[in-house]
Design an enzyme around this catalytic site. Structure first.
Site, PDB file in Angstrom:
ATOM      1  N   ARG A   1      12.610  -6.517  37.944  1.00  0.00           N
ATOM      2  CA  ARG A   1      12.802  -7.239  36.686  1.00  0.00           C
ATOM      3  C   ARG A   1      13.688  -6.356  35.799  1.00  0.00           C
ATOM      4  O   ARG A   1      13.359  -5.199  35.539  1.00  0.00           O
ATOM      5  CB  ARG A   1      11.455  -7.449  36.015  1.00  0.00           C
ATOM      6  CG  ARG A   1      11.587  -8.152  34.711  1.00  0.00           C
ATOM      7  CD  ARG A   1      10.254  -8.352  34.057  1.00  0.00           C
ATOM      8  NE  ARG A   1      10.414  -9.243  32.916  1.00  0.00           N
ATOM      9  CZ  ARG A   1       9.407  -9.739  32.247  1.00  0.00           C
ATOM     10  NH1 ARG A   1       8.175  -9.456  32.599  1.00  0.00           N
ATOM     11  NH2 ARG A   1       9.604 -10.532  31.238  1.00  0.00           N
TER      12      ARG A   1
ATOM     13  N   ASN B   1       1.844 -12.422  24.651  1.00  0.00           N
ATOM     14  CA  ASN B   1       1.954 -11.383  23.642  1.00  0.00           C
ATOM     15  C   ASN B   1       3.354 -11.389  23.034  1.00  0.00           C
ATOM     16  O   ASN B   1       3.525 -11.280  21.830  1.00  0.00           O
ATOM     17  CB  ASN B   1       1.608 -10.046  24.278  1.00  0.00           C
ATOM     18  CG  ASN B   1       1.059  -9.116  23.244  1.00  0.00           C
ATOM     19  OD1 ASN B   1       0.640  -9.534  22.164  1.00  0.00           O
ATOM     20  ND2 ASN B   1       1.098  -7.847  23.560  1.00  0.00           N
TER      21      ASN B   1
ATOM     22  N   LEU C   1       4.106 -18.734  25.501  1.00  0.00           N
ATOM     23  CA  LEU C   1       3.318 -18.105  24.442  1.00  0.00           C
ATOM     24  C   LEU C   1       2.405 -17.043  25.041  1.00  0.00           C
ATOM     25  O   LEU C   1       1.360 -17.356  25.618  1.00  0.00           O
ATOM     26  CB  LEU C   1       2.477 -19.165  23.707  1.00  0.00           C
ATOM     27  CG  LEU C   1       3.223 -20.421  23.227  1.00  0.00           C
ATOM     28  CD1 LEU C   1       2.280 -21.382  22.522  1.00  0.00           C
ATOM     29  CD2 LEU C   1       4.400 -20.051  22.323  1.00  0.00           C
TER      30      LEU C   1
ATOM     31  N   ARG D   1       5.038  -8.726  16.981  1.00  0.00           N
ATOM     32  CA  ARG D   1       6.431  -8.831  16.512  1.00  0.00           C
ATOM     33  C   ARG D   1       6.532  -9.861  15.393  1.00  0.00           C
ATOM     34  O   ARG D   1       5.865 -10.896  15.443  1.00  0.00           O
ATOM     35  CB  ARG D   1       7.362  -9.231  17.650  1.00  0.00           C
ATOM     36  CG  ARG D   1       7.482  -8.187  18.734  1.00  0.00           C
ATOM     37  CD  ARG D   1       8.550  -8.603  19.752  1.00  0.00           C
ATOM     38  NE  ARG D   1       8.396  -7.846  20.968  1.00  0.00           N
ATOM     39  CZ  ARG D   1       8.423  -8.389  22.188  1.00  0.00           C
ATOM     40  NH1 ARG D   1       8.608  -9.684  22.353  1.00  0.00           N
ATOM     41  NH2 ARG D   1       8.272  -7.630  23.254  1.00  0.00           N
TER      42      ARG D   1
ATOM     43  N   HIS E   1      12.661 -13.969  28.516  1.00  0.00           N
ATOM     44  CA  HIS E   1      11.665 -14.786  29.245  1.00  0.00           C
ATOM     45  C   HIS E   1      12.355 -15.861  30.098  1.00  0.00           C
ATOM     46  O   HIS E   1      11.733 -16.877  30.434  1.00  0.00           O
ATOM     47  CB  HIS E   1      10.699 -15.527  28.293  1.00  0.00           C
ATOM     48  CG  HIS E   1       9.732 -14.654  27.573  1.00  0.00           C
ATOM     49  ND1 HIS E   1       9.341 -14.927  26.282  1.00  0.00           N
ATOM     50  CD2 HIS E   1       9.063 -13.552  27.936  1.00  0.00           C
ATOM     51  CE1 HIS E   1       8.472 -14.019  25.877  1.00  0.00           C
ATOM     52  NE2 HIS E   1       8.293 -13.161  26.877  1.00  0.00           N
TER      53      HIS E   1
ATOM     54  N   GLU F   1       6.226 -14.856  36.985  1.00  0.00           N
ATOM     55  CA  GLU F   1       7.546 -14.217  36.966  1.00  0.00           C
ATOM     56  C   GLU F   1       7.788 -13.378  38.216  1.00  0.00           C
ATOM     57  O   GLU F   1       8.907 -13.310  38.723  1.00  0.00           O
ATOM     58  CB  GLU F   1       7.698 -13.384  35.691  1.00  0.00           C
ATOM     59  CG  GLU F   1       7.856 -14.304  34.473  1.00  0.00           C
ATOM     60  CD  GLU F   1       7.638 -13.618  33.146  1.00  0.00           C
ATOM     61  OE1 GLU F   1       8.623 -13.314  32.487  1.00  0.00           O
ATOM     62  OE2 GLU F   1       6.473 -13.400  32.767  1.00  0.00           O
TER      63      GLU F   1
ATOM     64  N   GLY G   1      -0.415 -19.934  25.953  1.00  0.00           N
ATOM     65  CA  GLY G   1      -0.050 -21.315  26.278  1.00  0.00           C
ATOM     66  C   GLY G   1      -0.906 -21.907  27.386  1.00  0.00           C
ATOM     67  O   GLY G   1      -1.268 -23.088  27.362  1.00  0.00           O
TER      68      GLY G   1
ATOM     69  N   ASN H   1       8.382  -4.003  37.933  1.00  0.00           N
ATOM     70  CA  ASN H   1       8.721  -4.212  36.522  1.00  0.00           C
ATOM     71  C   ASN H   1       8.509  -2.863  35.839  1.00  0.00           C
ATOM     72  O   ASN H   1       7.390  -2.489  35.509  1.00  0.00           O
ATOM     73  CB  ASN H   1       7.805  -5.289  35.940  1.00  0.00           C
ATOM     74  CG  ASN H   1       8.095  -5.564  34.479  1.00  0.00           C
ATOM     75  OD1 ASN H   1       8.946  -4.912  33.869  1.00  0.00           O
ATOM     76  ND2 ASN H   1       7.388  -6.521  33.917  1.00  0.00           N
TER      77      ASN H   1
HETATM   78  P1  AMP Z   1       0.662 -12.600  28.271  1.00  0.00           P
HETATM   79  O1  AMP Z   1       1.521 -11.688  27.446  1.00  0.00           O
HETATM   80  O2  AMP Z   1       1.361 -13.834  28.741  1.00  0.00           O
HETATM   81  O3  AMP Z   1      -0.083 -11.885  29.364  1.00  0.00           O
HETATM   82  O4  AMP Z   1      -0.468 -13.142  27.261  1.00  0.00           O
HETATM   83  C1  AMP Z   1      -1.423 -12.237  26.721  1.00  0.00           C
HETATM   84  C2  AMP Z   1      -2.117 -12.907  25.566  1.00  0.00           C
HETATM   85  O5  AMP Z   1      -2.695 -14.153  25.987  1.00  0.00           O
HETATM   86  C3  AMP Z   1      -3.304 -12.109  25.075  1.00  0.00           C
HETATM   87  O6  AMP Z   1      -2.913 -11.157  24.125  1.00  0.00           O
HETATM   88  C4  AMP Z   1      -4.174 -13.163  24.441  1.00  0.00           C
HETATM   89  O7  AMP Z   1      -3.772 -13.299  23.110  1.00  0.00           O
HETATM   90  C5  AMP Z   1      -3.816 -14.434  25.170  1.00  0.00           C
HETATM   91  N1  AMP Z   1      -4.912 -14.915  26.012  1.00  0.00           N
HETATM   92  C6  AMP Z   1      -5.204 -14.575  27.278  1.00  0.00           C
HETATM   93  N2  AMP Z   1      -6.300 -15.252  27.722  1.00  0.00           N
HETATM   94  C7  AMP Z   1      -6.696 -16.058  26.705  1.00  0.00           C
HETATM   95  C8  AMP Z   1      -7.753 -16.996  26.523  1.00  0.00           C
HETATM   96  N3  AMP Z   1      -8.632 -17.256  27.487  1.00  0.00           N
HETATM   97  N4  AMP Z   1      -7.843 -17.623  25.334  1.00  0.00           N
HETATM   98  C9  AMP Z   1      -6.961 -17.374  24.353  1.00  0.00           C
HETATM   99  N5  AMP Z   1      -5.936 -16.501  24.469  1.00  0.00           N
HETATM  100  C10 AMP Z   1      -5.807 -15.848  25.616  1.00  0.00           C
END
Ligand code: AMP
Length: 397
Positions: free
Chosen positions: A92, A212, A210, A242, A181, A385, A334, A7
């Site tokens: 990716r 970043n 859900l 964003r 996504h 992914e 999420g 990626n």
């Molecule tokens: P991603 O972009 O899918 O890797 O998600 C990253 C985001 O997930 C981080 O910026 C956090 O806001 C959120 N996150 C990760 N772990 C947790 C957790 N244990 N509790 C709440 N939010 C989380």
């Protein structure tokens, strides 16, 4: 079969080497960061061994790729005897435009189209193409496959992807909703149906990715029929940094007031907005919740706005689908954030949605979080992914 999944961003390369012979196994993974800066960093984590971290200048992507390949065959921490054991490379690729409704084996035509799509995805496609061309040089006889973030959404009906602007901008410049996504939305919907023993072609599903970056998709009979991101990933939900949906007039007004040119306006809506912009605290939901617990009202407001927006999209997509059988939460937030799931799903009993407080106390699992009485099933499903990219690479190489 060993598949290297890449990626490539403009200054980073995330990678995983997977063995896909039986149950997929991640043999090694890591990230090359700050490419082109004075101090780059390289991390490499082989399965069952300690992580290797190196700080050094990494001039360009080919230096970064070379570091990855050398680590994979290193006498101490390598996981391969030779690079000949890499059977295929999966990339990716952010934007497949209207050309790619499926993943594709890379050839000259595919590269030309990915390059042309750099016009509408200038932050991502040129870096993705650089990754492909570098790998062609380093592993010339190894087949390569491109997996697009947009391709799952190519089934959107025209009424869902045409914007309310002069039609010639779609015809001349390809300005329309594409959605992103896609690999994640497709993967979690199919995985959930496998777990539930459901036939996806009979179901109405709303997937909430859900992280970043955040997006929601309405899936009817296994096909994406609407999605919240648009021409670019800045549309839809309020995200980490964003803005999501925004009155265009408000943006023009701010630009005028603050004297913002296009790059600055772009930076504002992509990097300085979202829950970070509202709270002034962080884009990370763990930090936002910690701040809220200490009484920070803007952090609480940012979380409120985020959940309210997710709820609104669920309502909109339930209308699009004429009902919903399954709602899936995935992505870093999420999968892990029970508060966001709870706040989003509460007071939606008119849709037959009832989350079980105790079942919802879960992190990073594939599980049902709705009550027995809930007529809509609600699940948390972990996304992967890289695995989707590896599976498509195996299929097409
Ligand atoms: P991603 O972009 O899918 O890797 O998600 C990253 C985001 O997930 C981080 O910026 C956090 O806001 C959120 N996150 C990760 N772990 C947790 C957790 N244990 N509790 C709440 N939010 C989380």
């Amino acid at each position: 079969m060993n598949v290297l999944v890449l990626n490539c961003g403009s200054s980073s390369i995330k990678y995983q080497l997977l063995n896909m012979d039986a149950v997929p196994v991640v043999l090694a993974k890591g990230i090359v960061e700050k490419i082109g800066l004075t101090y780059g960093s390289f991390t490499y984590k082989p399965e069952g061994k300690d992580k290797v971290v190196a700080e050094q200048p990494i001039m360009d992507h080919s230096v970064g790729m070379d570091l990855i390949l050398k680590a994979l065959v290193h006498p101490d921490h390598g996981v391969l005897k030779s690079l000949n054991e890499i059977d295929a490379v999966g990339h990716r690729v952010a934007h497949g435009g209207e050309y790619f409704s499926e993943s594709v084996k890379i050839d000259d035509e595919a590269k030309a189209k990915i390059k042309a799509l750099g016009e509408i995805a200038p932050l991502h496609n040129p870096a993705n193409l650089k990754g492909i061309e570098t790998m062609e040089k380093l592993l010339p006889s190894v087949p390569q496959v491109a997996v697009f973030d947009t391709s799952f959404h190519q089934t959107l009906p025209k009424k869902a992807f045409i914007y309310g602007i002069p039609y010639e901008y779609y015809e001349e410049y390809g300005v329309r909703r594409y959605g992103f996504h896609g690999t994640s939305h497709k993967f979690v919907a199919e995985k959930a149906c496998r777990i539930l023993g459901w036939d996806i072609t009979e179901k109405k599903i709303i997937t909430c990715h859900l992280g970043n970056g955040a997006s929601i998709t309405a899936i009817d009979k296994g096909k994406s029929v609407d999605t919240s991101m648009g021409f670019t990933p800045v549309a839809g939900l309020v995200m980490g940094t964003r803005a999501g949906d925004l009155d265009l007039g408000a943006l023009l007004y701010i630009c005028e007031k603050e004297g913002l040119d296009l790059p600055k306006a772009n930076n504002l809506i992509n990097k300085k907005s979202g829950v970070q912009g509202i709270s002034g605290v962080s884009s990370d939901f763990r930090e936002l919740q910690a701040a809220m617990e200490k009484g920070n009202e803007k952090a609480a407001l940012a979380l409120d706005v985020f959940c309210y927006n997710v709820k609104k999209y669920i309502g909109a997509y339930a209308a699009v689908l004429n009902g919903v059988d399954l709602i899936i939460f995935t992505g870093g937030i999420g999968e892990n954030d029970n508060l966001v799931r709870w706040e989003t799903c509460k007071n939606m009993d008119y849709l037959g949605i009832q989350v079980d407080k105790q079942k919802n106390e879960v992190r990073g699992k594939d599980t049902i979080i709705s009550t027995e009485q809930s007529t809509t099933t609600v699940m948390t499903v972990t996304t992967d992914e890289e695995l989707v990219i590896a599976m498509d690479t195996v299929r097409l190489s």
